[in-house]
Design a protein around this motif. Sequence first.
Motif, short mmCIF file in Angstrom:
data_model
loop_
_atom_site.label_atom_id
_atom_site.label_comp_id
_atom_site.label_asym_id
_atom_site.label_seq_id
_atom_site.Cartn_x
_atom_site.Cartn_y
_atom_site.Cartn_z
N VAL A 14 -12.39 -2.56 -16.86
CA VAL A 14 -11.37 -3.58 -17.06
C VAL A 14 -10.40 -3.58 -15.89
CG1 VAL A 14 -9.41 -4.24 -18.49
CG2 VAL A 14 -11.53 -3.54 -19.57
N ASP A 15 -9.97 -2.40 -15.50
CA ASP A 15 -8.96 -2.34 -14.45
C ASP A 15 -9.46 -1.50 -13.28
OD1 ASP A 15 -6.62 -2.74 -13.17
OD2 ASP A 15 -5.34 -1.86 -14.72
N ILE A 16 -8.78 -1.65 -12.16
CA ILE A 16 -9.08 -0.88 -10.97
C ILE A 16 -8.97 0.62 -11.28
CG2 ILE A 16 -8.03 -0.20 -8.76
CD1 ILE A 16 -9.42 -2.71 -8.42
N ALA A 17 -9.98 1.39 -10.87
CA ALA A 17 -9.86 2.84 -10.97
C ALA A 17 -9.79 3.39 -9.56
CB ALA A 17 -11.08 3.40 -11.69
N THR B 165 -10.40 6.69 -0.12
CA THR B 165 -9.90 6.36 -1.44
C THR B 165 -10.79 5.25 -2.00
OG1 THR B 165 -7.67 6.87 -0.75
CG2 THR B 165 -7.91 5.60 -2.77
N ILE B 166 -11.32 5.50 -3.19
CA ILE B 166 -12.16 4.49 -3.84
C ILE B 166 -11.29 3.60 -4.70
CG2 ILE B 166 -14.07 4.10 -5.43
CD1 ILE B 166 -14.93 6.94 -5.00
N LEU B 167 -11.51 2.31 -4.65
CA LEU B 167 -10.89 1.39 -5.60
C LEU B 167 -12.05 0.71 -6.31
CD1 LEU B 167 -8.62 0.08 -2.83
CD2 LEU B 167 -7.67 1.07 -4.91
N ASP B 168 -12.30 1.14 -7.52
CA ASP B 168 -13.45 0.60 -8.25
C ASP B 168 -12.99 -0.64 -9.03
OD1 ASP B 168 -15.96 0.38 -9.38
OD2 ASP B 168 -15.38 1.59 -11.12
N ALA B 169 -13.48 -1.81 -8.60
CA ALA B 169 -13.00 -3.06 -9.19
C ALA B 169 -13.85 -3.47 -10.39
CB ALA B 169 -13.04 -4.17 -8.15
N PRO B 170 -13.25 -4.16 -11.34
CA PRO B 170 -14.04 -4.68 -12.46
C PRO B 170 -14.86 -5.88 -12.01
CG PRO B 170 -11.76 -5.35 -12.68
CD PRO B 170 -11.83 -4.47 -11.46
N GLY B 171 -16.07 -6.02 -12.56
CA GLY B 171 -16.93 -7.12 -12.14
C GLY B 171 -16.84 -8.33 -13.06
N HIS B 172 -16.38 -8.08 -14.29
CA HIS B 172 -16.33 -9.15 -15.27
C HIS B 172 -15.36 -10.24 -14.82
CE1 HIS B 172 -15.69 -11.14 -19.11
NE2 HIS B 172 -16.79 -10.56 -19.53
N ARG B 173 -15.74 -11.49 -15.07
CA ARG B 173 -14.95 -12.59 -14.51
C ARG B 173 -13.53 -12.68 -15.08
NH1 ARG B 173 -15.52 -18.19 -17.11
NH2 ARG B 173 -15.67 -17.60 -19.27
N ASP B 174 -13.35 -12.14 -16.29
CA ASP B 174 -12.01 -12.18 -16.87
C ASP B 174 -11.02 -11.30 -16.12
OD1 ASP B 174 -12.88 -13.85 -18.75
OD2 ASP B 174 -12.41 -12.58 -20.48
N ILE C 60 -10.86 -10.71 -12.79
CA ILE C 60 -10.74 -10.97 -11.35
C ILE C 60 -9.33 -10.72 -10.83
CG2 ILE C 60 -10.85 -12.83 -9.64
CD1 ILE C 60 -13.55 -13.39 -10.50
N PRO C 61 -8.27 -11.02 -11.60
CA PRO C 61 -6.94 -10.66 -11.11
C PRO C 61 -6.85 -9.18 -10.73
CG PRO C 61 -6.71 -12.11 -12.97
CD PRO C 61 -8.18 -11.83 -12.83
N ASN C 62 -7.47 -8.32 -11.53
CA ASN C 62 -7.46 -6.89 -11.21
C ASN C 62 -8.28 -6.59 -9.97
OD1 ASN C 62 -5.96 -6.50 -13.50
ND2 ASN C 62 -7.71 -5.93 -14.77
N MET C 63 -9.38 -7.34 -9.80
CA MET C 63 -10.21 -7.16 -8.62
C MET C 63 -9.41 -7.57 -7.37
SD MET C 63 -12.03 -9.38 -6.51
CE MET C 63 -12.85 -8.91 -5.01
N ILE C 64 -8.65 -8.65 -7.47
CA ILE C 64 -7.83 -9.09 -6.34
C ILE C 64 -6.82 -8.01 -5.98
CG2 ILE C 64 -6.09 -10.79 -5.60
CD1 ILE C 64 -7.57 -12.85 -7.32
N GLY D 82 -1.90 -9.81 -4.29
CA GLY D 82 -2.20 -8.45 -4.72
C GLY D 82 -2.07 -8.35 -6.23
N ARG D 83 -1.33 -7.39 -6.71
CA ARG D 83 -1.18 -7.20 -8.14
C ARG D 83 -0.33 -8.31 -8.77
NH1 ARG D 83 -4.10 -4.78 -11.89
NH2 ARG D 83 -4.01 -2.63 -11.23
N LEU D 84 0.51 -8.92 -7.96
CA LEU D 84 1.41 -9.95 -8.47
C LEU D 84 0.62 -11.20 -8.85
CD1 LEU D 84 4.44 -10.29 -8.79
CD2 LEU D 84 4.50 -11.36 -6.58
N ASN D 85 0.98 -11.79 -9.96
CA ASN D 85 0.23 -12.91 -10.48
C ASN D 85 1.19 -13.78 -11.27
OD1 ASN D 85 -1.23 -14.49 -12.29
ND2 ASN D 85 -2.31 -12.75 -13.18
N MET D 86 1.47 -14.97 -10.75
CA MET D 86 2.53 -15.80 -11.31
C MET D 86 2.05 -17.23 -11.48
SD MET D 86 5.57 -15.11 -12.18
CE MET D 86 6.37 -13.55 -12.38
N ALA D 87 2.59 -17.89 -12.50
CA ALA D 87 2.24 -19.30 -12.69
C ALA D 87 3.02 -20.16 -11.71
CB ALA D 87 2.56 -19.72 -14.12
N GLY D 88 2.36 -21.17 -11.19
CA GLY D 88 3.01 -22.10 -10.30
C GLY D 88 2.25 -23.40 -10.33
#
Lengths: 415, 414
Positions: free
Chosen positions: A70-73, A85-94, A96-100, A343-349
Amino acid sequence: MKRAMNFVVIGHVDHGKSTLMGRLLYDLKVVDERSLSKLRKEAETIGKSSFAFAWVMDQTSEERERGVTVDIATNSFETDSTRFTILDAPGHRDFIPNMIAGASQADIAVLVIDASTNSFESGLKGQTKEHALLARSIGVQRLIIAVNKMDSAKWSQDRYQEICQQMSAFLSSAGFQSSKFTFVPCAGLTGDNVTRQTTDEAARWYKGNTLIEELEASEPTVRSMSKSLRMTVGDVFRGGITNPVSVSGRIDSGTLQIGDSILAMPSAELAFIKGIEIDNEGADWAVAGQIVTLHLADIDPVHLRPGDIICHTTEPVQNVAHFTAKILAFEHVMPMSLNVHRGRLNMAGKVTRLISTLDKSTGQVLRKKPRILQPGSVARVEVEMEKSIPLEAGIRIVLRSEAQTIATGLIESVR
Amino acid sequence: MRNPKKDLNARDAPYATLIPEDPEDMWHCYNLIQPSDLLRASAIRKVNLSAGNSNDDNNGSSRNKRVHITLTIRVRSIDFDPAAAQLHVNGQVVEENEHVPLGSHHTLDLELQRAFTLSKPGGGGWDSVARQILAESTESAHKAVVWAVVMQEGKAQICHITEHQTVVKASVEVSVPRKRVGGAAGESEKGMERFFEMLLGTLLRYIDLSVSAAGTPLLLASPGFVASSFQGYMKKQAVRTGNRPLLQLLQKNVIVTYASSGHLHALNEVLASPAIKTRLADTKFARETGLMDKFFTMLRLDDGRAWYGPREIERAVDQGAVGSGGGILLINDTLFRANNVAERKRWVSLVDRVASGGGEVRKLSSMHESGKRLESLGNIAAILTYPLEDLDEEEEEEEGEDQAANDAIDTQQL
């Protein structure tokens, strides 16, 4: 000092990203035999024995129950020359914000592809392409493509070649230089070609590097240490009894040291750096490119959120609600609501105005005030945020809406 | 809203007497009342009794008294608070009475169950748009209401969706620690538990369980598994605390669905999803969402039939392209709330022209997410009967940009 490098592991869901990383850590003895056999036992009891390696990375109960990341490990390991340093990203399309969020912290990316029949093809339609494009537009230049699960493809050279050809064509068209991506056939579950050359008879044809050798051969990107400090907060947590407020994240630019007074934006709250940890070891200072944990003093954790930007009080980043950006459209763009990711920031606009479409190579204005942007076009647009957030010129952003990446862009000016 | 008395065609002051009955009616009033209208309603006003009343037994010291009176004012400005459903109308008194001199200012607060009279003397009187709003608001048909919670990890917004409005009643934000190596076991689970606890507490403060269990659906929407985990949490809590109405609600009226993010505009996808459509097919907000989706789909086709922006649409209407056989005009109610009469007339006449030409007019509520989407298109859009090109051809305007050189460099980086 050893050189340090962060890499993000990306790819379609269930293509074996977490398993591959679990295997890598196990073979490098970062994860000991005892904890792995414990994971094996746990995985067997719920009938998912093949998940044991993935659970090295997927630690929350939700991830284990559902069998997806679900989240970056993050995890780290060392070779003779480099600290990774490994950043293991989630592959599931839901997710993607975490992958970004993960990709924005990385120097290079490992794109994991499932070689078995149909999986590669469904990944191409799914997140394989989207992830590669996102990584590229966030600024990751170098890509290692791990053609995974070669064991289930019987180490077929034809299959491997076919995947290489298709992916090369796609990556070149997406703007990756051919010298910047390489392919490695491997198998996460058995460990072939991960840290050791495969001994499988069927894989005799492959004479190239293992995954770890490829990683070591990569050059880390040049970091902007002389610029002002910008650190994106990835997580806010309680670091322990003596460190009630801790944040972790990557330093995007600049340097910091113990005792510095910093501002957390957008709350604009002042804090002091009480301690710095890099890879769970104390440090007195840190520089751009490193992923660090800061222990803070004189600040209440309610003022801190994942996605905040930490900067020095002398050169603060401003909170802005409007900006103009040059974007590359992946989908149709019109004045619309969307999410802006930094990055981690995610805002509506929302996109309020399409200013002009631009020529891809020369940058000349092709047409003013277009009604709609076609996929693939480059344009200048104006975006208005729901709330003011820390943004400045030169920052890369991703625009998403309805679970699709609409465009990626570069902020030109803010106001 | 009840409408006991009206005469919309009276020569000098066509009027309607109205009694608002539920909070939604305040929204209609907000759309009905225009600057320069006359509004007559009951008011409480603080009156200074000392001046001019020397025979009173006070010794010259001033004394204030609150009096209940009925005032008629000429409207100057209107202030609407959607969260509290309150409407404050400011204006100048035009009918003198014993407490209030002519021309003094007063702000009338309209209240539920209390009648007021609105008359529109000058200008267009009760134009077609105003008449339609009046008809719509006095209809006593069943009104659909939905509660929706749009959420993502650590962040949720509780919204109340009615026929004409989407009101965010509360937003909940809890910082949830992420998983990390060496972190205390279950740290992020604990964080999620805290988030759910707070969200459920807030939710229960707003929804009336006895009503909800009977029929009002509750939508839980999120990316990933947050919504379904929250549903699980609700069940667990309902069983643990023996909350029977909550259990009933969970059994019958909770719909878990997908949203791509926890931001409010994700409601658009939620309302368009098949699971919701079948349940709420015949509501104004579902229709509006569907309509905007249709418009955006046509815009993507780029065949010259979908246009947006005030000037473009006026041109299209002038050419008769929004007519019978598929022409649809989408217009936000914001435009009719324009402060000056001429501006309102411009839009009303546009609507009338489309209607007389056989086209369909859909008035969207700016308080819904679909209306917000239209707002970003300039509050007005249309699907044309036949394709037109170059509606946007402009008198050339110069902006004097010298950025081409810079652009060439940056474009390479994209």
